[in-house]
Design an enzyme around this catalytic site. Structure first.
Site, mmCIF file in Angstrom:
data_model
loop_
_atom_site.group_PDB
_atom_site.id
_atom_site.type_symbol
_atom_site.label_atom_id
_atom_site.label_comp_id
_atom_site.label_asym_id
_atom_site.label_seq_id
_atom_site.Cartn_x
_atom_site.Cartn_y
_atom_site.Cartn_z
ATOM 1 N N HIS A 56 34.333 -67.255 16.569
ATOM 2 C CA HIS A 56 33.731 -67.680 17.829
ATOM 3 C C HIS A 56 33.543 -66.459 18.734
ATOM 4 C CE1 HIS A 56 37.682 -67.285 19.712
ATOM 5 N NE2 HIS A 56 38.184 -68.018 18.746
HETATM 6 P P1 TYD Z 1 41.011 -71.119 18.937
HETATM 7 O O1 TYD Z 1 40.747 -70.247 20.109
HETATM 8 O O2 TYD Z 1 39.825 -71.701 18.219
HETATM 9 O O3 TYD Z 1 41.933 -70.345 17.875
HETATM 10 P P2 TYD Z 1 41.610 -69.217 16.801
HETATM 11 O O4 TYD Z 1 40.415 -68.443 17.245
HETATM 12 O O5 TYD Z 1 42.836 -68.379 16.784
HETATM 13 O O6 TYD Z 1 41.397 -69.874 15.491
HETATM 14 O O7 TYD Z 1 41.984 -72.284 19.390
HETATM 15 C C1 TYD Z 1 42.563 -73.183 18.441
HETATM 16 C C2 TYD Z 1 42.970 -74.433 19.200
HETATM 17 O O8 TYD Z 1 43.982 -74.151 20.161
HETATM 18 C C3 TYD Z 1 41.810 -75.090 19.968
HETATM 19 O O9 TYD Z 1 41.927 -76.480 19.806
HETATM 20 C C4 TYD Z 1 42.064 -74.724 21.400
HETATM 21 C C5 TYD Z 1 43.567 -74.539 21.471
HETATM 22 N N1 TYD Z 1 43.962 -73.489 22.440
HETATM 23 C C6 TYD Z 1 44.641 -73.827 23.580
HETATM 24 O O10 TYD Z 1 44.905 -75.020 23.863
HETATM 25 N N2 TYD Z 1 45.022 -72.840 24.448
HETATM 26 C C7 TYD Z 1 44.752 -71.545 24.200
HETATM 27 O O11 TYD Z 1 45.112 -70.644 25.024
HETATM 28 C C8 TYD Z 1 44.034 -71.203 23.004
HETATM 29 C C9 TYD Z 1 43.694 -69.763 22.677
HETATM 30 C C10 TYD Z 1 43.661 -72.203 22.143
#
Ligand code: TYD
Length: 140
Positions: A56
């Site tokens: 992303h």
């Molecule tokens: P995401 O940013 O997509 O994680 P990665 O890039 O590491 O795979 O986030 C994964 C999930 O966690 C998504 O449902 C949003 C949640 N999240 C939070 O609730 N708070 C946060 O600070 C972050 C970074 C993610």
């Protein structure tokens, strides 16, 4: 503001305080070692072998990504160029400006990915669709 490119993604050397026979420490200050104010810290751990994270881009968020333990790769992509960074030392971080597509891969066993972030979590700050990111990245 001019849109950021992968050349704005930079490895930052953080302070390293070594104590005789007592290990190492790295302090990080807002606006001193990193070019933003930290509003949030989160960390990834218990990452299964072969898992990939990221996939992303963020509209406004700036981040410093650190391997607090173990190692992993961060591939950054601005739609024109890509760079792959390997993070494997807690005293170095990768600065990511807004509007950079990132993928985190090749996590070693026991890796801990520490992220210092400039904003609170906001799902509206994400581009999770690559084509939509590209459409918005280079529109003028
Ligand atoms: P995401 O940013 O997509 O994680 P990665 O890039 O590491 O795979 O986030 C994964 C999930 O966690 C998504 O449902 C949003 C949640 N999240 C939070 O609730 N708070 C946060 O600070 C972050 C970074 C993610």
């Amino acid at each position: 503001m001019k849109t950021k490119t992968v050349s704005d993604c930079q490895i930052i050397k953080l302070p390293l305080i070594k104590s005789d026979r007592k290990g190492s420490m790295t302090p990080v200050y807002n606006n001193k070692h990193i070019p933003f104010q930290i509003q949030r810290v989160y960390y990834l751990y218990d990452i299964p072998s072969g898992a990939e994270r990221g996939g992303h881009a963020h509209k406004e968020l700036q981040q410093l990504i650190v391997s607090a333990s173990g190692s992993f790769n961060v591939e950054v992509n601005d739609g024109k160029n890509k760079i792959k960074f390997k993070l494997d030392r807690p005293s170095y971080g990768l600065y990511l400006p807004p509007m950079i597509w990132r993928e985190l891969k090749n996590f070693s066993g026991g890796a801990i990915c520490l992220v210092l972030a400039s904003l609170k979590y906001d799902e509206n700050d994400y581009f999770r669709n690559y084509k939509e990111f590209i459409r918005n990245k280079w529109k003028s």
